[in-house]
Enzyme design. Structure first.
Site: not given
Length: 159
Positions: A73, A123, A135
């Site tokens: 990520c 994240h 993402h």
């Protein structure tokens, strides 16, 4: 006084006529208008990073990967902003600490979206607008555009 191209413009216009001089400027030398940027110059680092992230659609997730073909990520956000001329630290938490924090009501496409549990960021993605983000989700998945699935998010703007 030395004659430069700018000094000669009035005499060119006088000899060739206004329409001819403007045609020459527009066709032969490129039209230069003060204060007007080309579309490429006007693109912000945020919009460039967003386009880079979108161009990586389908690239596989790999823990610790920072591109150009595999990403985790924060590797995706780091890569996208690097291509847009901005430097970010490596992890999602470090990236959160490096950004200007903005409210959900002030978020813009290209801002970073940080997912958190309590005070811990776990994240990150790039806000795409319309409640969605680009993402690299998790192992076994690929870079994709997704709906933001929780309210436990913070937003950060890369300066």
């Amino acid at each position: 006084m030395r004659m430069t191209a700018l000094n000669r413009v009035p005499s060119l216009i006088g000899r060739a006529g206004t329409a001819s001089a403007l045609t020459l400027a527009a066709v032969g030398a490129g039209l230069v208008v003060p204060g007007v940027a080309t579309q490429a110059e006007a693109a912000s680092p945020a919009s460039k990073a967003l386009k880079v992230a979108a161009s990586k659609q389908g690239a596989p997730y790999a823990w610790g990967a920072t591109g150009p073909n595999r990403f985790d990520c924060s590797g995706l956000t780091l890569y996208a902003y690097k291509k847009a001329g901005k430097k970010l630290p490596r992890t999602a938490a470090q990236q959160y600490n490096r950004t200007k924090h903005v409210s959900a009501s002030k978020r813009k496409p290209g801002d970073l979206v940080f997912f958190h549990s309590g005070r811990n960021v776990y994240h990150v993605g790039i806000y795409a607008g319309g409640g969605k983000l680009w993402h690299s989700p998790k192992s076994g998945d690929v870079v994709r555009k997704s709906k933001i699935w929780t309210k436990s998010v913070w937003y950060g703007r890369v300066a």
